[in-house]
Design a protein around this motif. Structure first.
Motif, PDB file in Angstrom:
ATOM      1  N   VAL A  34       4.960   1.908 -13.144  1.00 50.00           N
ATOM      2  CA  VAL A  34       3.834   1.002 -12.883  1.00 50.00           C
ATOM      3  C   VAL A  34       3.469   0.262 -14.170  1.00 50.00           C
ATOM      4  CG1 VAL A  34       1.395   0.891 -12.248  1.00 50.00           C
ATOM      5  CG2 VAL A  34       2.939   2.403 -11.013  1.00 50.00           C
ATOM      6  N   GLU A  35       3.412  -1.067 -14.064  1.00 44.93           N
ATOM      7  CA  GLU A  35       3.100  -1.871 -15.247  1.00 44.93           C
ATOM      8  C   GLU A  35       1.697  -1.528 -15.756  1.00 44.93           C
ATOM      9  OE1 GLU A  35       3.873  -6.484 -15.752  1.00 44.93           O
ATOM     10  OE2 GLU A  35       1.825  -6.051 -15.148  1.00 44.93           O
ATOM     11  N   GLY A  36       1.587  -1.203 -17.020  1.00 46.72           N
ATOM     12  CA  GLY A  36       0.269  -0.898 -17.607  1.00 46.72           C
ATOM     13  C   GLY A  36      -0.237   0.491 -17.242  1.00 46.72           C
ATOM     14  N   TRP A  48       0.837  -1.209   0.000  1.00 44.26           N
ATOM     15  CA  TRP A  48       0.000   0.000   0.000  1.00 44.26           C
ATOM     16  C   TRP A  48       0.871   1.258   0.000  1.00 44.26           C
ATOM     17  CZ3 TRP A  48      -4.794   0.119  -1.386  1.00 44.26           C
ATOM     18  CH2 TRP A  48      -5.690  -0.905  -1.055  1.00 44.26           C
ATOM     19  N   ALA A  49       1.921   1.253   0.809  1.00 42.97           N
ATOM     20  CA  ALA A  49       2.766   2.455   0.894  1.00 42.97           C
ATOM     21  C   ALA A  49       3.464   2.696  -0.439  1.00 42.97           C
ATOM     22  CB  ALA A  49       3.783   2.314   2.018  1.00 42.97           C
ATOM     23  N   LYS A  74      -8.125   6.561  -9.548  1.00 36.65           N
ATOM     24  CA  LYS A  74      -7.798   6.317  -8.138  1.00 36.65           C
ATOM     25  C   LYS A  74      -8.686   5.255  -7.482  1.00 36.65           C
ATOM     26  CE  LYS A  74      -6.243   8.408  -4.050  1.00 36.65           C
ATOM     27  NZ  LYS A  74      -6.337   9.218  -2.961  1.00 36.65           N
ATOM     28  N   ASP A  75     -10.025   5.328  -7.712  1.00 37.31           N
ATOM     29  CA  ASP A  75     -10.890   4.390  -6.994  1.00 37.31           C
ATOM     30  C   ASP A  75     -10.652   2.942  -7.426  1.00 37.31           C
ATOM     31  OD1 ASP A  75     -11.898   5.198  -9.381  1.00 37.31           O
ATOM     32  OD2 ASP A  75     -14.007   5.108  -8.778  1.00 37.31           O
ATOM     33  N   ILE A  76     -10.202   2.751  -8.668  1.00 36.86           N
ATOM     34  CA  ILE A  76      -9.912   1.377  -9.108  1.00 36.86           C
ATOM     35  C   ILE A  76      -8.530   0.970  -8.576  1.00 36.86           C
ATOM     36  CG2 ILE A  76      -9.524  -0.124 -11.113  1.00 36.86           C
ATOM     37  CD1 ILE A  76     -11.440   1.656 -12.668  1.00 36.86           C
ATOM     38  N   TYR A  77      -7.582   1.898  -8.715  1.00 43.14           N
ATOM     39  CA  TYR A  77      -6.198   1.587  -8.330  1.00 43.14           C
ATOM     40  C   TYR A  77      -6.098   1.245  -6.836  1.00 43.14           C
ATOM     41  CZ  TYR A  77      -1.121   2.096  -8.234  1.00 43.14           C
ATOM     42  OH  TYR A  77       0.212   1.878  -8.084  1.00 43.14           O
ATOM     43  N   LEU A 113      -0.177  -4.495  -6.815  1.00 39.36           N
ATOM     44  CA  LEU A 113       0.715  -3.523  -7.449  1.00 39.36           C
ATOM     45  C   LEU A 113       1.764  -4.276  -8.254  1.00 39.36           C
ATOM     46  CD1 LEU A 113       1.952  -0.642  -7.722  1.00 39.36           C
ATOM     47  CD2 LEU A 113       3.239  -1.122  -5.652  1.00 39.36           C
ATOM     48  N   ARG A 114       1.868  -3.940  -9.527  1.00 34.67           N
ATOM     49  CA  ARG A 114       2.932  -4.526 -10.350  1.00 34.67           C
ATOM     50  C   ARG A 114       3.773  -3.369 -10.872  1.00 34.67           C
ATOM     51  NH1 ARG A 114       2.115  -9.933 -12.041  1.00 34.67           N
ATOM     52  NH2 ARG A 114       3.342  -9.498 -13.876  1.00 34.67           N
TER      53      ARG A 114
END
Ligand code: HEM
Length: 245
Positions: free
Chosen positions: A213-215, A64-65, A220-223, A238-239
């Motif tokens: 960040v891959e892709g 998350w961080a 924000k709400d989806i990420y 997170l990728r």
């Protein structure tokens, strides 16, 4: 939970028996190695407790961080600048540096991996802010909701490590608006280890690499969509791709 963990452990025990199978060095294999080397008896209950309490919580907090920092380039560059100034380019982050990295330390507020503290039982009638909690009631403290409470935090959903700069508030159980590790006698016994690991890992990751960040980023709400299982995880992992600086 015990059934879930038992089935994972039993599956792993079977794979370990396959001749010439490749054995990854991960936490479960390490615990199984220790158990084989000692009494031969794997105390599943204790290992489950530690496995869950220590592993998922720490990795979710780190993820998350990292996600917040990558999504907030201004905060990321402040964290990187602090590391560059204190550690110096090309030097590795070590534990003794952590105290001098207040901005880095301020990055773990928004996403408590344990959103509800373990249930407690009121030992006596207690009055809290005009409400009576009767003796014997089961009490669940919702840390997640406290973290999103606009009467406590200005712009609660915003990732702003700056809010802690020069502040006395920390996660060590003295400030009830931020009790990621709980508070009082039941609070997390792994706190000192967790904080050391988290600061060291996050500091090393962002000091040593730039990240892509891959892709690309999603809205924000989806990420930042949350998924609650045993701990509060990022629904979409997170990728990110490291780029050597
Ligand atoms: C970011 C990392 C971590 C967070 C946010 C976290 C948070 C928590 C929370 C909120 C509790 C419940 C406290 C309560 O109900 O009042 C807890 C309990 C516990 N934690 Fe952690 N923890 C983390 C890492 C660790 C680590 C690394 C270990 C061990 C090495 C650990 C071991 C435990 C154990 C054994 C308990 C149960 C204590 C009990 O039942 O009395 N935790 N943790």
């Amino acid at each position: 939970m015990i059934e879930l963990f038992d089935s994972l452990i039993n599956k792993r025990l079977l794979t370990r028996k396959v001749p010439d199978s490749i054995r990854n060095i991960d936490m479960l294999n390490t615990l199984l190695d220790i158990s084989e080397e000692s009494t031969g008896e794997f105390d599943k209950l204790k290992s489950n407790d530690l496995y869950l309490a220590s592993n998922d919580t720490t990795s979710a907090t780190l993820e998350w961080a990292m996600a917040e920092l990558l999504y907030n380039p201004e905060a990321l560059s402040k964290a990187k600048a602090e590391l560059k100034q204190i550690i110096g380019k090309g030097n590795a982050v070590v534990e003794s540096d952590i105290d001098r990295l207040p901005y880095l330390q301020a990055t773990f507020r928004l996403h408590p991996p344990v959103p509800l503290l373990f249930p407690c039982k009121a030992g006596a009638d207690v009055e809290i802010q005009g409400f009576t909690v009767p003796k014997g009631a089961q009490v669940l403290v919702n840390i997640w909701a406290i973290g999103k409470d606009a009467s406590i935090w200005e712009h609660p959903n915003a990732f702003k490590p700056e809010r802690f700069m020069g502040s006395e508030i920390d996660v060590k159980g003295r400030n009830f608006e931020l009790i990621l590790f709980g508070a009082g006698r039941r609070m997390c016994p792994g706190l000192p280890l967790a904080l050391r690991m988290l600061h060291l890992m996050l500091g090393s990751l962002i000091h040593t690499f730039d990240w892509k960040v891959e892709g690309g980023f999603k809205p924000k709400d989806i990420y930042f969509e949350e998924k609650f299982g045993l701990t509060l995880q990022k629904a979409k992992p997170l990728r990110a791709i490291p780029i050597m600086v």
